[in-house]
Design a protein around this motif. Sequence first.
Motif, PDB file in Angstrom:
ATOM      1  N   MET A 184      16.778   8.716  80.611  1.00  0.00           N
ATOM      2  CA  MET A 184      16.710   9.357  79.360  1.00  0.00           C
ATOM      3  C   MET A 184      17.163  10.666  79.118  1.00  0.00           C
ATOM      4  SD  MET A 184      16.410   6.573  76.998  1.00  0.00           S
ATOM      5  CE  MET A 184      15.459   7.339  75.464  1.00  0.00           C
ATOM      6  N   ALA A 208       3.994   8.552  70.868  1.00  0.00           N
ATOM      7  CA  ALA A 208       4.034   7.856  69.438  1.00  0.00           C
ATOM      8  C   ALA A 208       4.489   6.416  69.445  1.00  0.00           C
ATOM      9  CB  ALA A 208       4.474   8.752  68.497  1.00  0.00           C
ATOM     10  N   TYR A 235      14.362  -7.786  70.079  1.00  0.00           N
ATOM     11  CA  TYR A 235      15.678  -6.777  69.899  1.00  0.00           C
ATOM     12  C   TYR A 235      16.070  -6.540  71.485  1.00  0.00           C
ATOM     13  CZ  TYR A 235      18.014  -2.459  69.643  1.00  0.00           C
ATOM     14  OH  TYR A 235      19.022  -1.436  69.468  1.00  0.00           O
ATOM     15  N   ASP A 248      13.837  10.739  65.616  1.00  0.00           N
ATOM     16  CA  ASP A 248      14.563  10.620  66.883  1.00  0.00           C
ATOM     17  C   ASP A 248      13.812   9.636  67.783  1.00  0.00           C
ATOM     18  OD1 ASP A 248      16.915  11.566  67.659  1.00  0.00           O
ATOM     19  OD2 ASP A 248      16.173  13.637  68.130  1.00  0.00           O
ATOM     20  N   GLY A 249      12.319   9.509  67.480  1.00  0.00           N
ATOM     21  CA  GLY A 249      11.715   8.648  68.255  1.00  0.00           C
ATOM     22  C   GLY A 249      12.211   6.978  68.377  1.00  0.00           C
ATOM     23  N   VAL A 250      12.441   6.705  67.009  1.00  0.00           N
ATOM     24  CA  VAL A 250      13.292   5.409  66.940  1.00  0.00           C
ATOM     25  C   VAL A 250      14.502   5.260  67.884  1.00  0.00           C
ATOM     26  CG1 VAL A 250      13.961   3.658  65.473  1.00  0.00           C
ATOM     27  CG2 VAL A 250      12.135   5.164  64.791  1.00  0.00           C
ATOM     28  N   ARG A 251      15.188   6.522  67.562  1.00  0.00           N
ATOM     29  CA  ARG A 251      16.567   6.331  68.337  1.00  0.00           C
ATOM     30  C   ARG A 251      16.369   6.301  69.864  1.00  0.00           C
ATOM     31  NH1 ARG A 251      18.257  10.314  65.147  1.00  0.00           N
ATOM     32  NH2 ARG A 251      19.807   9.564  63.839  1.00  0.00           N
ATOM     33  N   ASP A 252      15.487   7.200  70.449  1.00  0.00           N
ATOM     34  CA  ASP A 252      14.970   6.983  71.992  1.00  0.00           C
ATOM     35  C   ASP A 252      14.417   5.845  72.284  1.00  0.00           C
ATOM     36  OD1 ASP A 252      15.347   9.556  72.606  1.00  0.00           O
ATOM     37  OD2 ASP A 252      13.434  10.485  72.012  1.00  0.00           O
ATOM     38  N   GLY A 253      13.684   4.966  71.400  1.00  0.00           N
ATOM     39  CA  GLY A 253      13.278   3.542  71.620  1.00  0.00           C
ATOM     40  C   GLY A 253      14.353   2.747  71.765  1.00  0.00           C
ATOM     41  N   ALA A 254      15.421   2.642  70.933  1.00  0.00           N
ATOM     42  CA  ALA A 254      16.563   1.839  70.962  1.00  0.00           C
ATOM     43  C   ALA A 254      17.190   2.095  72.401  1.00  0.00           C
ATOM     44  CB  ALA A 254      17.545   2.091  69.855  1.00  0.00           C
ATOM     45  N   PHE A 261       6.375   5.007  74.286  1.00  0.00           N
ATOM     46  CA  PHE A 261       6.507   6.462  73.996  1.00  0.00           C
ATOM     47  C   PHE A 261       4.862   6.712  73.741  1.00  0.00           C
ATOM     48  CE2 PHE A 261      10.941   4.951  74.242  1.00  0.00           C
ATOM     49  CZ  PHE A 261      11.457   6.092  74.389  1.00  0.00           C
ATOM     50  N   ASN A 315       6.630   3.757  68.346  1.00  0.00           N
ATOM     51  CA  ASN A 315       7.864   3.940  67.707  1.00  0.00           C
ATOM     52  C   ASN A 315       8.564   2.563  67.131  1.00  0.00           C
ATOM     53  OD1 ASN A 315       8.616   3.263  70.208  1.00  0.00           O
ATOM     54  ND2 ASN A 315      10.101   4.845  70.316  1.00  0.00           N
ATOM     55  N   PRO A 316       8.007   1.642  66.737  1.00  0.00           N
ATOM     56  CA  PRO A 316       8.720   0.354  66.212  1.00  0.00           C
ATOM     57  C   PRO A 316       9.897   0.594  65.444  1.00  0.00           C
ATOM     58  CG  PRO A 316       6.518   0.487  64.975  1.00  0.00           C
ATOM     59  CD  PRO A 316       6.686   1.719  65.982  1.00  0.00           C
ATOM     60  N   PHE A 317      10.809  -0.481  65.639  1.00  0.00           N
ATOM     61  CA  PHE A 317      11.986  -0.426  64.611  1.00  0.00           C
ATOM     62  C   PHE A 317      11.477  -0.855  63.342  1.00  0.00           C
ATOM     63  CE2 PHE A 317      14.094  -1.602  68.733  1.00  0.00           C
ATOM     64  CZ  PHE A 317      14.337   0.021  69.189  1.00  0.00           C
ATOM     65  N   ARG A 346       7.629  -5.299  73.046  1.00  0.00           N
ATOM     66  CA  ARG A 346       9.260  -5.114  73.069  1.00  0.00           C
ATOM     67  C   ARG A 346       9.836  -4.848  74.071  1.00  0.00           C
ATOM     68  NH1 ARG A 346      10.890  -0.071  69.067  1.00  0.00           N
ATOM     69  NH2 ARG A 346      10.222   1.067  70.908  1.00  0.00           N
ATOM     70  N   ARG A 365      20.261  12.068  77.666  1.00  0.00           N
ATOM     71  CA  ARG A 365      20.480  12.278  76.111  1.00  0.00           C
ATOM     72  C   ARG A 365      20.326  13.828  75.912  1.00  0.00           C
ATOM     73  NH1 ARG A 365      20.328   9.939  72.038  1.00  0.00           N
ATOM     74  NH2 ARG A 365      18.058  10.332  71.401  1.00  0.00           N
ATOM     75  N   GLN A 371      10.381   1.337  78.671  1.00  0.00           N
ATOM     76  CA  GLN A 371       9.818   2.643  78.412  1.00  0.00           C
ATOM     77  C   GLN A 371       8.888   2.440  77.029  1.00  0.00           C
ATOM     78  OE1 GLN A 371      11.676   6.118  78.278  1.00  0.00           O
ATOM     79  NE2 GLN A 371       9.931   7.417  77.833  1.00  0.00           N
TER      80      GLN A 371
END
Lengths: 281, 315
Positions: free
Chosen positions: A82, A122, A136, B183-189, A120, A124-126, A189, A85, A118
Motif C-alpha cells: 500500500m 478507522a 466486493y 481517502d480511507g475508503v479509497r485505501d480500503g478499495a 484499517f 471504512n465500509p463502502f 469484507r 500509493r 487489510q
Amino acid sequence: MKRTEANPMTDLTSQTSQPDAERTPTRTDPDPALIADDLSVYYGEEQALGGVSMEIPERRVTAIIGPSGCGKSTFLRSINRMNDRVPGCRVTGRLDFHGKNVYDANVDPVALRRRIGQVFQAPNPFPKSIYDNVAYGLRVQGRDDEVDMDAEVERALRGSALWEEVEGQLDASGLELSGGQQQRLCIARAIAPDPEVLLMDEPTSALDPVAEAKIEDLITELAEEYTVVIVTHNMQQAARISDQTAVFLTGGELVEIDDTDRVFSNPADQRVEDYITGKFG
Amino acid sequence: MSVDVINRVLDRSESRSHEDARNRIFRWLLFGASVLGLVVLTLLIADVLWSAYHGLVTFDIDVRQFLTATSSSRPGRAGFAANILASVLLIAMTAVLAFFLAVGCAIYLTEYAADGRLTRLIEANLANLAGVPSIVYGLLVLALIVNDAGLGSVILAGAIALALLIVPIIIVASIEAIRAVPDGVRDGAYAMGSTRWQTIRHVVLPQAMPGIMTGTILALARAIGETAPLIMVGTLFHATRYPVTTDPASWLYAPFADFSAMPTQIYTWTFLAQREFDALAALGIVVLLSVLVLLYAVAGVIRRRYETDGGQSHD
Ligand SMILES: Nc1ncnc2c1ncn2[C@@H]1O[C@H](COP(=O)(O)OP(=O)(O)OP(=O)(O)O)[C@@H](O)[C@H]1O
Ligand SMILES: [Mg+2]
C-alpha cells in the motif's frame, strides 16, 4: 509449460513466471508466510523503517507494538505494497511472501493485495449495502460467477461474528451500523475473498471495550485459518491475543521479536523492558 | 493591584463593545446587501409576471395555443412549443456532451495525473475558463464547427457551444466532489485488490455522484438561459417548424435541425415592432423561469436525498 494449479507464486505476477530459485527457509514449525530481510522504507529523505528482518509464521498472530511514529503502520503497509500509493515512498531490501519477493518487478500489487487483506484503524465500509460490502472483493476479482455469493457472504459474516446481528438486513447500508459493527463488517469484507494474510492496523482503537473484546476473540479464531499481523498500541491486547510480538522503537528499528510470553515476561532488551513497563515512549 | 485588575477588565470590556459595534455594522451591511439582491430579484419577477398577465389580458393570448403552436411572424398565431422542444433537445445534447467530457477530465485530474505543476496550472485555469464570456464560446463554435467543419447552424452546434461553456463549471464541481470522498475508503478499495479503475468505478464515483450531478444540473440551468452563444451559432428568427416530428426517424436527425431555443426566441420577439410580441416574450420568460426553478428543485432534491443517507459516515 504446464500450468501448476497450486503454485501460489505465479498468481502474483501478471505474466507467468518461472519458479523462483527457491531459498530454503529455516524449517521451524510453522512455516513463515512472510520474511522481511533488511527491509527499509523511506519517505523522501526520511527513513521510517530501518532494516527490519523478521519472520511472520503462518496461521499465527504476530503483534507489532512500539511508540507512536516508530514505523508500525509503515511496516504493515509495506507488506501489501500500500506504500506504493504514497508519493515519494521508497523501499529497499526484501519482503518474501512464500519465498517470492513482493518487490520484484514482475509482482502485480493488485494480485498481491488480493491475497493479503487489510483492516484499517478507522472502520471504512463502502457506502454500499452490507451485502455488497462483503461481496466486493470477490466481485472485483471477477469470481462472482464461480462462487455461490449468498453463501460466501454468510460465511464471511459468520467468520467476523456479525451474522447474527445483521441477518435479515443485508440490504441496509454498511454505514448504518455502529462503529464496532462497521469494523467487523470490514473484517468480513477482508476475509470474504479468502486471503492468506490479514493485516490489521490498530483495529480496535476506535471502539468501545465490548466491541474490542468481540474483535479480540475473533482474531484468535481467525488465526486458525489466516496469518494475522496486528499493530496495536494496547500492550494488554498484544499479550492477550498474539503468539509472537515484535517491538519497534523510534527510528523504525526492530529491537526485539520473540514469543509473546517471553517478550512480556522477560524481554532481552533493556529498552523493550522500559517501554513495556511504561518508562519509555 | 486590584485597581490594575479592574482597569484591565474595563479595558477589555471597552474593546469588546468596540468589537460589538463593528460586528453590528457589518451585520447590517451584509443583511442590507442580501435584502437588496432579494428586492431586485423580486422586482424583476414581479415585472415579468405583471407583463405576462397584462399581455394575456390586453391581447387576449390563448395560453393553450402559446404552449402548442410554433412561432410566427403574425403575433396572433405565434406559439412557443418549437422553442421549448428545441431547448429540451439542446440541453439534453449539451448534458451528454458536457457530462462525459467534464467527469472524464475531473477523474483524470484527481485520480490519474501526477500532482505536478502542470496539473495545478490546469486546475487553477479551470476557474478562469469558467469566467470567459459566453459569447466567446459562440464565436469559437461559429468559426470552427459551423463554418470550417460545415455543420451549419444546427442544434448540435449550439449544444457544443453550451457544452464548452459549462464544462469548466462541471469539472470544478466534480473535482470537489471526488476530493470529498474520504481517502480511507479509497485505501480500503485498493487494499481489497481493486485496480485503479475498479476503485474509481465502484467506490469513488458512486460516492461523488450526488455532488457531480448537482454541479451538472446547476451548470445546465445556466446553459438553458444562455442567449449570446446561440445567436453567434445562428438561430431561426421565428421557429416556425419543430426540430423533430412525430416520425421516430426524424429524431435521428434532431442534432442537425435548425432551431431557435427559448431564450433566443424571446430575444427576437422583444425587438419586433408589434406590442403583442412583448407580451409573448414575457410569457416565454415565465416558461423559461419555471424550467429553471424545476431544475434547481431537482438539484436540491438530489442533494438532500444523498446528504441524509448516501453520504459519509459520521465519525
Ligand atoms: N505518508 C507519509 N509521508 C511522509 N512521512 C510519513 C508518511 N507516513 C508516515 N510517515 C512518517 O514515517 C514515520 C513512521 O510512521 P508510521 O505511521 O509508520 O508510524 P506508526 O508506528 O504507525 O505510528 P502510530 O502508532 O502513531 O500510528 C513517522 O515519522 C511519520 O511521520
Ligand atoms: Mg500507525
